[in-house]
Design a protein around this motif. Structure first.
Motif, short mmCIF file in Angstrom:
data_model
loop_
_atom_site.label_atom_id
_atom_site.label_comp_id
_atom_site.label_asym_id
_atom_site.label_seq_id
_atom_site.Cartn_x
_atom_site.Cartn_y
_atom_site.Cartn_z
N UNK A 13 35.80 92.60 55.93
CA UNK A 13 36.16 94.15 56.27
C UNK A 13 36.40 94.69 54.99
N UNK A 14 36.49 94.05 53.93
CA UNK A 14 36.83 94.63 52.57
C UNK A 14 35.38 95.58 52.12
N UNK A 15 35.81 96.87 51.58
CA UNK A 15 34.48 97.74 51.19
C UNK A 15 34.76 97.71 49.42
N UNK A 16 33.65 97.46 48.64
CA UNK A 16 33.66 97.75 47.17
C UNK A 16 32.72 98.80 46.98
N UNK A 17 33.22 99.69 46.01
CA UNK A 17 32.60 100.91 45.78
C UNK A 17 31.74 100.84 44.34
N UNK A 27 32.52 81.98 45.47
CA UNK A 27 32.15 83.30 45.39
C UNK A 27 33.23 84.46 45.33
N UNK A 28 32.77 85.65 44.94
CA UNK A 28 33.72 86.59 45.04
C UNK A 28 34.37 87.15 46.45
N UNK A 29 33.59 86.71 47.37
CA UNK A 29 34.03 87.24 48.80
C UNK A 29 35.34 86.91 49.15
N UNK A 30 35.84 85.76 48.53
CA UNK A 30 37.22 85.49 48.84
C UNK A 30 38.28 86.40 48.33
N UNK A 31 38.04 86.82 46.99
CA UNK A 31 38.97 87.80 46.51
C UNK A 31 38.96 89.09 46.97
N UNK A 32 37.98 89.40 47.95
CA UNK A 32 37.92 90.63 48.63
C UNK A 32 38.87 90.72 49.93
N UNK A 33 39.19 89.62 50.52
CA UNK A 33 40.10 89.60 51.53
C UNK A 33 39.37 89.52 52.70
N UNK A 34 38.22 88.98 52.88
CA UNK A 34 37.50 89.20 54.08
C UNK A 34 36.17 90.07 54.29
N UNK A 93 31.00 93.84 54.41
CA UNK A 93 30.35 92.36 54.97
C UNK A 93 30.94 91.23 54.07
N UNK A 94 30.40 91.03 52.77
CA UNK A 94 30.70 89.90 51.98
C UNK A 94 30.99 88.45 52.70
#
Length: 454
Positions: free
Chosen positions: A10-14, A1-8, A96-97
């Motif tokens: 703590x990452x925030x997407x807008x 899933x996409x969570x891996x690409x966010x770096x954990x 979160x992710x």
């Protein structure tokens, strides 16, 4: 899933959502999540949890922050959503992710919910609603989205069991499933039985409930030998459940909760839902018809407040009235007019009268709903400004399967027949006064009674 690409976590997407609920801009992670749900930038947000948070923030004009669980491919994403109004838009910040296996109920719980649930609902760990089926909200006369974030008791009023206990409390204390929790739909008073499975988060902690609500039959019992082939002997229930599911699914398709679809298909779904509701109404009417035509049918009188009946009827039909652009003028909230009757059946009559008035009122019109009383009688009067009823038809409309204009949409010719039989079973009556072209005035009369206990 996409969570891996966010770096954990703590990452925030807008992302930005416009006033029509369309996704204007989105970071890569949110764009990908929305795309996997069937949406894209420029279209209505396809992830229901994100769309709901944006809608609530815009409606309330405040920042909405909440944890959500989003189904994504073969698992779940646990997210924290922050929706902040910015002018006409809403800005989403999603963090979160955290990935987790998709939650599945235990096999025995899944069988229980599938067999016994007419409606479905879910809560978080604080017992606040995170999901309510569209069918449940529609039958309760409520907005499904407005219920989200509200306590479970905003939808259901819990009742004690025969032993004075509440099964849900024992289940919460022991963190185990429960069933046969007696309750009532708060808006309508309809009796239901609740059952639920406990949900756990990835750490094994209590994460909420996933439950069903089975409607309790309200038609008076019939002796099997008297009516061995009766409609209420099981056929009504056999029809009601699949019809209710057809309506709920068609409403979901029409609302595009699982992603955008072609406008033509959404319109077809709306037609299916409308036809399903008509058939559900016919099923209910046929069950009531058998009850009121039983020899010696009477209703046990009890003290009721006819003003409360009138205001509740208006509340239950407020969504329909708003959609028809019709105003319902309710009696003052502080007024009390005591009467003797069966509360549920009096409410059924009032809902029928107000529903008919909405159907026949012109767009932009108003409906008068007034209650008066004296030492002998209490009267609930519903007045519309529609096309009226000719003198020759004013007696006929109370006949069984009688309709003045069969070509008109809606109705099956049973509503007023059943309503009058119910009124007379409470030692009252239902009458009409009308002048063609000037609307109609229906009056429910019941014996006056002592003030009901609050």
């Amino acid at each position: 899933m996409i969570a891996v690409g966010l770096g954990g976590e703590s990452a925030v997407a807008h992302a930005t959502v416009d006033a029509q609920g369309r996704l204007r801009t989105a970071d890569l992670a949110l764009d990908g999540l929305n795309a996997r749900a069937g949406g894209r930038v420029g279209e209505v947000v396809a992830v229901p949890q994100l769309a709901t948070a944006a809608r609530l923030a815009r409606r309330l004009g405040v920042i909405v922050s909440r944890g959500v669980v989003v189904a994504d491919e073969d698992g779940d994403l646990h997210l924290w959503v922050r929706a902040q109004p910015e002018g006409e838009d809403v800005r989403l910040a999603v963090s979160g992710w955290r990935e987790a296996p998709a939650w599945q109920p235990a096999p025995d719980a899944a069988a229980t919910l599938a067999a016994g649930g007419d409606w479905h609902w879910e809560t978080d760990a604080s017992l606040r609603l995170t999901f309510v089926s569209l069918e449940a909200a529609a039958q309760a006369g409520l907005d499904a989205f407005a219920l989200l974030g509200q306590p479970l008791t905003a939808l259901f009023a819990l009742d004690d069991g025969d032993d004075g206990a509440l099964p849900i409390l024992d289940a919460l204390a022991r963190r185990r499933p429960f069933d046969a929790q007696a309750a009532r739909v708060r808006a309508s008073g309809r009796k239901v039985l609740l059952s639920a499975e406990v949900r756990h988060d990835a750490a094994g902690a209590f994460a909420g409930l996933s439950g069903g609500a089975e409607m309790v039959a309200t038609v008076e019992p019939v002796e099997p030998e008297a009516l061995p082939e009766s409609f209420t002997g099981g056929l009504d229930k056999a029809l009601r459940r699949p019809l209710a599911r057809i309506v709920a699914n068609a409403d979901s398709i029409n609302a595009q909760t699982d992603g955008p679809i072609a406008p033509g298909y959404a319109d077809y779904a709306a037609d299916i839902a409308s036809a399903g509701r008509h058939l559900l109404g016919l099923v209910d009417d046929l069950a009531d018809l058998q009850a009121v035509e039983r020899p010696g049918f009477r209703l046990a009188p009890e003290p009721i407040d006819l003003v409360d009946v009138a205001r509740r009827a208006a509340g239950l039909l407020s969504v329909r009235a708003a959609a028809a652009q019709v105003t319902v003028e309710r009696p003052p909230v502080e007024a009390v007019v005591p009467a003797l009757g069966d509360f549920r059946r009096a409410l059924q009559i009032a809902v029928n009268l107000v529903g008919n008035a909405i159907r026949y009122s012109p767009e932009g019109g108003s409906i008068g709903l007034s209650v008066t009383g004296d030492s002998d009688w209490a009267r609930l009067v519903v007045t519309d400004r529609g096309k009226g009823i000719a003198p020759a038809d004013q007696a006929r409309i109370f006949g069984k399967f009688e309709r003045i204009d069969p070509s008109e949409v809606g109705g099956n010719g049973l509503g007023l027949y059943i309503a009058r039989r119910l009124a007379r079973a409470m030692s009252g009556d239902l009458t009409v006064e009308s002048t063609p072209g000037e609307g109609a005035r229906f009056t429910l009369t019941l014996p006056a009674g002592p003030a009901p206990r609050r």
